[in-house]
Design an enzyme around this catalytic site. Structure first.
Site, short mmCIF file in Angstrom:
data_model
loop_
_atom_site.label_atom_id
_atom_site.label_comp_id
_atom_site.label_asym_id
_atom_site.label_seq_id
_atom_site.Cartn_x
_atom_site.Cartn_y
_atom_site.Cartn_z
N SER A 206 76.30 -0.07 47.93
CA SER A 206 77.29 -0.13 46.81
C SER A 206 76.96 -0.77 45.63
CB SER A 206 78.36 -0.89 47.74
OG SER A 206 79.60 -0.87 47.23
N GLU B 163 67.57 2.66 35.37
CA GLU B 163 67.61 3.80 34.37
C GLU B 163 67.72 3.24 32.95
OE1 GLU B 163 69.50 7.22 37.33
OE2 GLU B 163 70.59 6.69 35.51
N LYS C 56 75.41 4.02 49.58
CA LYS C 56 76.79 3.87 49.86
C LYS C 56 77.49 3.93 48.44
CE LYS C 56 80.76 2.41 51.23
NZ LYS C 56 81.54 2.50 49.90
#
Length: 396
Positions: free
Chosen positions: A306, A317, A331
């Site tokens: 999550s 990234e 999740k």
């Protein structure tokens, strides 16, 4: 434990008497509160089944529980939610709703782990740090096939939670299937009062500072801010953020933490509502107090879920952090907690999380640049190869 959700409370009303007019002499005592009945749906089969149950059903045992009409309605809504085949969309009748609210408060009696019904098994997302489950040897990815001898193959997440929870000082026996083990084995865990932890810090040789983040609670941003201040004042120049076993929590906490490392307006995460609504983009608040010379490694594993995946994915990234460890849980969905009545609620998936570059967290999880396993043998030997790899990278 159910912290790996983004909580939003609203109101919603659901009625079940479409088709009632065709059977007026049998169906009684069910109030219609829905304003918009779907024209393309024929509710006649539902009411035929309702009437047949009321007319013909005889309990197989004389000691069987008597089910009233309201309980049948709760069962029907549970079935409606289960038909979506989404382990995170769940209806909470009164007892279960009360249990879920205790999760949100962050204090309950149990063993201290987050679980989910996934792929036909009750799977451990992560045990909480220093919890009874963690001390007993429960690991992320373990599959619980029995609870006190009861098979869990047909259990929902909430079914399992309700049995595992219990008064402190009592014992629950979990039968575990673990990848790499030759056969299932039992682990006995004594329940305690669980206070959900948030963060801790420590220093390692070589100018390395470690922040262990256990959950993304409402208090997490302030505690993370304090930990970063401690890091700066320590004079160290290399940072490890340990998200292993962190099942997630509040979206706002993940965005706030990412903002310490990202410039203003940099994308932290995308919220995909499907083809009918497009997406919502969440951006950095632009605290951005560290320059590109900061050496940062984030540790992740199968228990990172999550909000942990949101933070790790964003910083990786944007080339602000190197990820080390194991692939994350995956999740990547958004839940809202919606009131159905004053004492029941529906936790419903409303969107999916995507990384800044559009990677679906639910579909793939987050893969670290350096895949390093942490085995039970490592644990028994007192070694942490994932942390060792992080130290090696920062020391180069």
């Amino acid at each position: 434990l159910a912290l790996g959700v983004i909580i939003a409370v609203g109101s919603f009303t659901l009625g079940f008497n479409a088709g009632e007019k065709s059977l007026p002499t049998i169906v009684t005592g069910v109030e219609n509160t829905a304003q918009d009945q779907p024209d393309e749906v024929d509710f006649t089969p539902f009411w035929r089944a309702w009437n047949l149950i009321n007319e013909k059903y005889v309990p197989a045992s004389t000691t069987a529980k008597t089910v009233n009409n309201q309980e049948k309605i709760w069962g029907a809504i549970e079935g409606l939610a289960e038909s979506l085949d989404d382990p995170y969309t769940v209806f909470f009748p009164p007892v279960e709703s009360s249990l879920f609210e205790s999760d949100i408060r962050g204090n309950f009696e149990g063993v201290g782990m987050e679980i989910v019904a996934k792929d036909g098994a009750i799977t451990v997302i992560a045990p909480l740090k220093n919890s009874p489950a963690a001390r007993a040897g429960i690991m992320a990815g373990d599959r619980i096939i029995k609870i006190d001898g009861k098979e869990t193959v047909s259990f929902s997440t909430e079914d399992a939670v309700q049995i595992i929870r219990g008064p402190r000082g009592t014992r629950v026996v979990l039968t575990i299937f673990r990848n790499g083990a030759e056969e299932p084995f039992d682990i006995g865990v004594v329940r305690e009062i669980i206070d959900i932890p948030t963060a801790s810090t420590k220093e390692l040789p070589g100018g390395i500072f470690v922040i262990e983040l256990y959950s993304f609670s409402a208090q997490a941003p302030n505690l993370f801010r304090a930990a970063l201040r401690e890091f700066i004042l320590s004079g160290n120049d290399k940072l490890i953020i340990d998200l292993r076993g962190n099942p997630g929590g509040y979206l706002e906490a993940a965005i706030d933490m990412a903002s310490w490392f990202l410039p203003s307006s940099a994308v932290v995460v995308r919220e995909d509502f499907g083809p009918t609504r497009g997406e919502k983009v969440y951006r950095s608040k632009g605290y951005d107090v560290f320059n590109d010379n900061l050496k940062l490694v984030i540790l992740v594993d199968r228990g990172s879920a999550s909000a942990s995946e949101i933070l790790a994915g964003a910083l990786a990234e944007h080339n602000k952090a190197i990820l080390v460890g194991d692939k994350t849980f995956g999740k990547g969905s958004v839940q809202e907690l919606v009131d159905i009545t004053s004492d029941t609620s529906l936790k419903i998936t409303v969107a999916r999380w995507l990384t800044p570059k559009g990677l679906s967290i639910s579909q793939d999880g987050i893969a670290p640049q350096f895949l390093v396993k942490y085995t039970p043998a490592n644990r028994e030997a007192g070694r942490d190869p994932q942390l060792e790899k992080a130290v090696e990278i920062l020391s180069q």
